[in-house]
Design a protein around this motif. Structure first.
Motif, PDB file in Angstrom:
ATOM      1  N   PRO A  47       0.818  -1.224   0.000  1.00 48.76           N
ATOM      2  CA  PRO A  47       0.000   0.000   0.000  1.00 48.76           C
ATOM      3  C   PRO A  47       0.851   1.273   0.000  1.00 48.76           C
ATOM      4  O   PRO A  47       0.495   2.250  -0.665  1.00 48.76           O
ATOM      5  CB  PRO A  47      -0.820  -0.120   1.287  1.00 48.76           C
ATOM      6  N   GLN A  48       1.970   1.268   0.722  1.00 48.17           N
ATOM      7  CA  GLN A  48       2.779   2.478   0.799  1.00 48.17           C
ATOM      8  C   GLN A  48       3.481   2.790  -0.514  1.00 48.17           C
ATOM      9  O   GLN A  48       3.545   3.940  -0.940  1.00 48.17           O
ATOM     10  CB  GLN A  48       3.801   2.359   1.933  1.00 48.17           C
ATOM     11  N   PHE A  49       4.025   1.772  -1.183  1.00 48.42           N
ATOM     12  CA  PHE A  49       4.643   2.007  -2.489  1.00 48.42           C
ATOM     13  C   PHE A  49       3.588   2.410  -3.521  1.00 48.42           C
ATOM     14  O   PHE A  49       3.819   3.266  -4.368  1.00 48.42           O
ATOM     15  CB  PHE A  49       5.401   0.755  -2.965  1.00 48.42           C
ATOM     16  N   PHE A  50       2.425   1.762  -3.447  1.00 49.55           N
ATOM     17  CA  PHE A  50       1.332   2.084  -4.357  1.00 49.55           C
ATOM     18  C   PHE A  50       0.913   3.544  -4.169  1.00 49.55           C
ATOM     19  O   PHE A  50       0.728   4.296  -5.138  1.00 49.55           O
ATOM     20  CB  PHE A  50       0.146   1.145  -4.084  1.00 49.55           C
ATOM     21  N   TYR A  51       0.785   3.941  -2.916  1.00 50.85           N
ATOM     22  CA  TYR A  51       0.390   5.322  -2.589  1.00 50.85           C
ATOM     23  C   TYR A  51       1.447   6.314  -3.081  1.00 50.85           C
ATOM     24  O   TYR A  51       1.112   7.355  -3.676  1.00 50.85           O
ATOM     25  CB  TYR A  51       0.210   5.435  -1.078  1.00 50.85           C
ATOM     26  N   SER A  52       2.713   6.003  -2.849  1.00 50.07           N
ATOM     27  CA  SER A  52       3.793   6.882  -3.296  1.00 50.07           C
ATOM     28  C   SER A  52       3.777   7.052  -4.806  1.00 50.07           C
ATOM     29  O   SER A  52       3.954   8.159  -5.332  1.00 50.07           O
ATOM     30  CB  SER A  52       5.139   6.303  -2.834  1.00 50.07           C
ATOM     31  N   ASP A  53       3.536   5.957  -5.511  1.00 50.73           N
ATOM     32  CA  ASP A  53       3.481   6.007  -6.971  1.00 50.73           C
ATOM     33  C   ASP A  53       2.305   6.861  -7.442  1.00 50.73           C
ATOM     34  O   ASP A  53       2.452   7.719  -8.323  1.00 50.73           O
ATOM     35  CB  ASP A  53       3.349   4.581  -7.516  1.00 50.73           C
ATOM     36  N   LYS A  54       1.135   6.660  -6.839  1.00 46.19           N
ATOM     37  CA  LYS A  54      -0.044   7.425  -7.225  1.00 46.19           C
ATOM     38  C   LYS A  54       0.112   8.908  -6.894  1.00 46.19           C
ATOM     39  O   LYS A  54      -0.335   9.783  -7.649  1.00 46.19           O
ATOM     40  CB  LYS A  54      -1.290   6.862  -6.529  1.00 46.19           C
ATOM     41  N   LEU A  55       0.751   9.189  -5.771  1.00 45.14           N
ATOM     42  CA  LEU A  55       0.978  10.574  -5.381  1.00 45.14           C
ATOM     43  C   LEU A  55       1.868  11.279  -6.402  1.00 45.14           C
ATOM     44  O   LEU A  55       1.609  12.433  -6.784  1.00 45.14           O
ATOM     45  CB  LEU A  55       1.624  10.624  -3.986  1.00 45.14           C
ATOM     46  N   SER A  56       2.898  10.589  -6.878  1.00 47.12           N
ATOM     47  CA  SER A  56       3.768  11.161  -7.915  1.00 47.12           C
ATOM     48  C   SER A  56       2.982  11.456  -9.182  1.00 47.12           C
ATOM     49  O   SER A  56       3.170  12.489  -9.834  1.00 47.12           O
ATOM     50  CB  SER A  56       4.916  10.201  -8.235  1.00 47.12           C
ATOM     51  N   ARG A  57       2.085  10.553  -9.537  1.00 49.21           N
ATOM     52  CA  ARG A  57       1.283  10.746 -10.760  1.00 49.21           C
ATOM     53  C   ARG A  57       0.327  11.935 -10.605  1.00 49.21           C
ATOM     54  O   ARG A  57       0.128  12.707 -11.538  1.00 49.21           O
ATOM     55  CB  ARG A  57       0.520   9.463 -11.086  1.00 49.21           C
ATOM     56  N   ILE A  58      -0.255  12.061  -9.419  1.00 51.60           N
ATOM     57  CA  ILE A  58      -1.171  13.185  -9.178  1.00 51.60           C
ATOM     58  C   ILE A  58      -0.419  14.505  -9.236  1.00 51.60           C
ATOM     59  O   ILE A  58      -0.853  15.460  -9.884  1.00 51.60           O
ATOM     60  CB  ILE A  58      -1.879  13.011  -7.821  1.00 51.60           C
ATOM     61  N   LEU A  59       0.732  14.567  -8.562  1.00 55.89           N
ATOM     62  CA  LEU A  59       1.485  15.816  -8.481  1.00 55.89           C
ATOM     63  C   LEU A  59       2.118  16.217  -9.807  1.00 55.89           C
ATOM     64  O   LEU A  59       2.471  17.379 -10.007  1.00 55.89           O
ATOM     65  CB  LEU A  59       2.564  15.713  -7.398  1.00 55.89           C
ATOM     66  N   SER A  60       2.281  15.248 -10.714  1.00 58.45           N
ATOM     67  CA  SER A  60       2.827  15.576 -12.037  1.00 58.45           C
ATOM     68  C   SER A  60       1.744  15.589 -13.111  1.00 58.45           C
ATOM     69  O   SER A  60       2.056  15.720 -14.299  1.00 58.45           O
ATOM     70  CB  SER A  60       3.910  14.567 -12.420  1.00 58.45           C
ATOM     71  N   GLN A  61       0.493  15.426 -12.687  1.00 63.72           N
ATOM     72  CA  GLN A  61      -0.644  15.356 -13.622  1.00 63.72           C
ATOM     73  C   GLN A  61      -0.423  14.271 -14.673  1.00 63.72           C
ATOM     74  O   GLN A  61      -0.661  14.444 -15.854  1.00 63.72           O
ATOM     75  CB  GLN A  61      -0.887  16.712 -14.293  1.00 63.72           C
ATOM     76  N   ASN A  62       0.069  13.120 -14.176  1.00 55.92           N
ATOM     77  CA  ASN A  62       0.323  11.958 -15.030  1.00 55.92           C
ATOM     78  C   ASN A  62       1.315  12.246 -16.156  1.00 55.92           C
ATOM     79  O   ASN A  62       1.251  11.646 -17.230  1.00 55.92           O
ATOM     80  CB  ASN A  62      -0.983  11.402 -15.606  1.00 55.92           C
ATOM     81  N   HIS A  63       2.205  13.153 -15.918  1.00 61.23           N
ATOM     82  CA  HIS A  63       3.254  13.421 -16.907  1.00 61.23           C
ATOM     83  C   HIS A  63       4.069  12.145 -17.104  1.00 61.23           C
ATOM     84  O   HIS A  63       4.440  11.481 -16.136  1.00 61.23           O
ATOM     85  CB  HIS A  63       4.162  14.552 -16.414  1.00 61.23           C
ATOM     86  N   PRO A  64       4.344  11.754 -18.343  1.00 60.84           N
ATOM     87  CA  PRO A  64       5.063  10.489 -18.581  1.00 60.84           C
ATOM     88  C   PRO A  64       6.450  10.446 -17.954  1.00 60.84           C
ATOM     89  O   PRO A  64       7.044   9.375 -17.828  1.00 60.84           O
ATOM     90  CB  PRO A  64       5.137  10.410 -20.111  1.00 60.84           C
TER      91      PRO A  64
END
Length: 937
Positions: A658-675
């Motif tokens: 859950p923590q790695f999953f959350y960290s990954d999703k947080l990065s995607r949110i903060l970058s607006q899913n930038h590739p």
């Protein structure tokens, strides 16, 4: 004449060592002496004390209260109360009411958590209190705090109930896949032992429901002087400190009928125990292979020599395991072996590995095979000779830093001496001992250990891995069969290949220093080399035997297209896995035996560079490696395959956590899913990396040395190292042309934004609240944001932890950056129970609004100002700080005087400035909130 004298000394050296060894042999049954620089005493009531004068850092003393009792002494209805008692020491004592203790210590510059802390384990509880020593009143109060912890904790009903929530939150933090698997394998590892039943965190039902008197009973029974030690190491007068300790702690009394302190055994067993455990959220597959051994204490000179033999064995086997990780199809992501104390009553020889989800058989067989290889054939003379150099170098460096060793390290040594009788003869004795003894340790001695350590008795195998559809884990019989097969294999001896004696055969043509400039603001020198490279040198005496290195050039992976991003992102690590010239990383490690050298190259998002550390004696070797990382990176297909395969092992189940999953999703949110937003790569992406293109990118990034700026900080003479800089850095190909980075356009979303991520089964949540947006970079504003984070951290600890009991830890921090665009970020984060998230979020935001309306109190302001002053005073005496400070000055093009003017900035900080900063930056239209919740919520 000098040559004749040198030859005479060289001829006499073996005789000198022989005499030393004979001297050691004559004392083989003598007790190991105690370092004369530490005063050790025992009061009439049984309390032990350790006092040492040490001036690193200046005007500071490390105080410790050590209680030789942990969770093993808990009664059935006290499980978790040894740790709970540790918490209560901060919640009201005779001389410090609730919150007054932490508040007072913060006022003298001591940070809660970072400085002021404590821990509880199976067999001990240790309280950590670093305080200023340049004020007699503070020093007296520090000892008063220790006295209160030892005998005057109030343990009121109200405070016990308040702290239940905090301890439950710490318990909650430990919940998850590793905890669930541990609860299954621990009773196997410690079968029929009390250790299987007394995990320090305890049981939730006990923590929530225990009677107040049950905790008070634990305190009365076990917090007593005959089970305690006081440690005081720092810038103090030893005799005066001894007098103060005797006055304060000599009056403590033991109970009239003290409960006997017990040690609990771990029973032997003739058979092999196996535990295979799985969990749906397990992100890694792990192997433990443990051989339990009788406890061995180190009390005599002979025991000390025995430990030296053990350290050689452990080191050489770990080098072999490290070498196996470099193969094209490595058996594990990571592996290690060691011999040491398992618990207070048992030692163990153990091997550990992290493998791929289908790699259990291969990984376990490899561990067994390498142990059997040593058992059957032993190590080689070359391995032993090299590792002896490594061990001796370690002690030599420590000896040279004797007067520059930080007080905290000494304090830790004395804690171990009190708890487990670890010898404390002092580094002078240890260095002389190893210098005398290592040459006499034979290959036969080291090789003979395996037969004693590696047996079929007292063996335990633990396998932990993911519970995953399509993945079948081996059973107990399968594991036993794997062990038998591995032990029965035909094994060949280890081949120790011949290595070169130098990294560079033909010396390059030196460049020249074309310009030199004194940087008076920071007492450093800036050199310009003929290839355009800038080198900033700051000579210090903070350490006797340390040089810290850092270098950068702008550009990084930002200069490459999205199609090349994986290749660019991993290029630095791929070369690190490959080495230089014909030398693999394990070759380099062997060639560096007896030296203190670390050098690594990297390619970041907006810059590339190198970092490292070495000693004055080994600086030339470090420069040679730096030269080769520019000119001769090793292109090795097997090393590339190894890199990819190890990363595949790492990534296979990472998102199950859950923590790695959350960290990954947080990065995607903060970058607006930038590739190119910085999320974790997938297995498929790792498999898609183009090796040739990645290597090409690396060589492009390091093709022009003239675009680099390097920083060297440490104990060196500038004039003496100039020729080496000209030879190894000035000779690099380069020109005065420079590159910059490219803004990739990665931006956070506009606020307000609130998102909820669901993952995991445990009742635990993580809250991240961020204020971020574009802002003109300003040194003062950046400092205000950082200070605001410190103030808010203290307030949130006060409110969310102490008042509400809703969190174990909480923090806030703020900063500004200029690259790739000018912006600010202010972050608040904490883990908590899912049902409490909104209440705690509201409380945190209410405190933000309060600061925006009222500012901060003078008391809260002075706490962080004093902490900053103390922290900066220590930082200015560290080479690592100066390298970082110089780097950011050049990287962001900041004025150098900012480093020395920091105290003026602290003095000028006001409540109004923090208030205006909060109003300006902590606004709803720049607010992002992302909360992790369990899936069934």
């Amino acid at each position: 004449m000098k040559k004749v004298i040198w030859i005479a000394v060289w001829l006499l050296f073996p005789a000198f060592l022989y005499a030393q060894e004979n001297q050691i042999q004559g004392k083989i049954n003598q007790e190991i002496p105690i370092d004369p620089d530490v005063k050790v005493g025992v009061l009439e009531n049984g309390l032990t004390y350790y006092i040492r004068h040490n001036e690193k850092p200046e005007d500071k003393v490390e105080l410790r209260l050590v209680v030789n009792v942990g969770s093993m002494m808990e009664d059935e209805d006290q499980q978790g109360l040894a740790h709970f008692m540790e918490h209560m020491a901060f919640n009201g004592t005779r001389n410090f009411e609730k919150n007054e203790l932490v508040s007072y210590l913060q006022s003298v510059g001591v940070k809660f958590g970072a400085d002021l802390n404590a821990y509880t384990s199976f067999d001990e509880t240790v309280y950590i209190l670093p305080i200023p020593s340049d004020d007699e009143e503070i020093l007296n109060k520090g000892l008063l705090v220790l006295e209160d912890w030892a005998s005057n904790v109030l343990l009121t009903d109200e405070e016990i109930d308040k702290e239940r929530g905090v301890v439950i939150e710490e318990w909650r933090l430990g919940q998850g896949a590793n905890q669930r698997m541990r609860d299954e394998w621990f009773p196997v590892m410690f079968k029929d032992s009390r250790y299987a039943e007394r995990l320090p965190i305890g049981k939730k039902e006990v923590l929530e429901n225990f009677d107040y008197e049950t905790l008070r009973k634990f305190y009365r029974d076990w917090y007593r002087p005959d089970l305690m030690a006081i440690v005081a190491v720092g810038d103090i007068d030893v005799n005066e400190m001894e007098k103060m300790i005797k006055e304060r702690f000599g009056k403590l009394k033991n109970p009239e009928n003290p409960r006997p302190k017990q040690l609990f055994d771990v029973p032997d067993h003739p058979e092999t125990f196996v535990s295979v455990v799985t969990d749906k959220e397990a992100q890694f597959t792990q192997i433990q292979l443990v051989y339990k051994q009788d406890l061995e204490k180190t009390e005599t000179v002979g025991d000390f020599r025995r430990d030296a033999v053990y350290s050689l064995y452990n080191g050489m086997l770990n080098q072999r395991l490290s070498e196996l990780q470099e193969s094209a199809d490595p058996p594990f992501l990571f592996a290690s072996s060691s011999y040491g104390n398992m618990v207070r009553t048992k030692s163990s020889y153990s091997s550990f590995a992290v493998v791929g989800e289908n790699g259990i058989e291969k990984g376990l067989k490899t561990l067994v095979r390498e142990n059997e290889r040593v058992k059957k054939y032993g190590f080689t003379q070359g391995e032993l000779d090299r590792y002896k150099k490594t061990v001796l170098n370690r002690y030599e460096v420590a000896f040279k830093e004797k007067d520059k060793t930080e007080s905290g390290r000494y304090a830790s040594e004395y804690i171990r001496n009190f708890l487990s009788d670890e010898p404390i003869p002092g580094i002078g004795y240890e260095y002389e001992f190893y210098e005398a003894v290592l040459p006499s340790i034979t290959l036969e001695e080291v090789n003979g250990l395996a037969a004693n350590w590696i047996t079929d008795e007292n063996r335990v195998v633990v396998i932990m891995g993911p519970d995953k559809e399509g993945l079948t884990m081996p059973g107990t019989n399968d594991i036993l069969e794997i062990l038998n097969e591995a032990q029965s294999e035909e094994i060949t001896p280890y081949e120790d290949k011949e290595l070169a004696t130098t990294f560079i055969d033909t010396m390059p043509t030196p460049g020249k220093i074309t310009a030199s400039k004194e940087l008076e603001e920071v007492e450093a020198t800036e050199l310009t080399l003929s290839n355009g490279m800038k080198v900033i040198l700051k000579s210090t005496d903070f350490k006797n035997d340390e040089i810290v290195i850092r270098g950068f050039s702008m550009g990084g992976r930002s200069l490459y297209s999205e199609e090349d991003d994986l290749e660019a992102s991993n290029a630095g690590e791929i070369v690190a896995e490959s080495g230089v010239r014909e030398f693999s990383p394990s070759d380099i490690e062997k060639m560096l035996s007896g030296k203190s050298v670390f050098v690594g190259a990297f390619i970041g998002t907006y810059n590339e560079g190198m970092s490292g550390s070495t000693t004055p004696e080994d600086l030339e070797t470090a420069l040679q490696l730096m030269h080769l990382y520019f000119t001769a990176p090793r292109k090795d297909a097997d090393a590339f395959s190894s890199f990819v395969n190890k990363n595949k092992m790492l990534m296979q189940n990472l998102m199950a956590s859950p923590q790695f999953f959350y960290s990954d999703k947080l990065s995607r949110i903060l970058s607006q899913n930038h590739p190119r937003g910085g999320y974790f790569p997938t297995v498929a992406e790792m498999e898609s990396i183009d090796f040739d293109r990645s290597f090409e990118i690396y060589t492009e990034r390091f093709a022009n040395a003239g675009d680099f700026t390097f920083f060297f900080v440490g104990n060196f003479d500038i004039e003496q190292i100039k020729p080496m800089l000209e030879l190894y850095l000035g000779s690099l190909p380069g020109s005065a042309s420079t590159e910059s980075y490219k803004d990739l356009g990665i931006r956070p979303p506009a606020g307000p934004l609130k998102e909820e991520i669901k993952k995991g089964t445990d009742p635990k949540s993580t809250v991240t609240m961020i204020y971020t947006g574009p802002a003109a970079y300003d040194l003062d504003e950046s400092y205000y944001l950082s200070s605001l984070g410190e103030v808010l951290s203290n307030k949130l600890i006060e409110i969310l932890r102490e008042e509400k009991g809703g969190v174990y830890g909480v923090g806030a921090n703020g900063s500004m950056t200029k690259i790739p665009y000018e912006n600010y970020t202010f972050r608040i984060g904490f883990p908590c129970s899912p049902e409490n998230t909104q209440d705690l979020i509201n409380a945190a935001l209410a405190e933000v609004e309060k600061i925006k309306k009222e500012g901060v109190s003078d008391e809260d302001l002075q706490k962080i100002k004093e902490s900053q002053r103390r922290e900066r005073k220590e930082e200015l005496e560290r080479n690592s700080y100066w390298v970082s400070a110089l780097f950011y000055s050049y990287y962001y093009d900041l004025p150098l005087e900012r480093v020395k003017n920091f105290n003026e900035k602290i003095d000028a900080l006001t409540s109004d400035k923090l208030k205006e900063t909060a109003k300006k930056y902590l606004t709803e239209d720049h607010f992002i909130q992302v909360v992790l919740m369990p899936e069934d919520n």
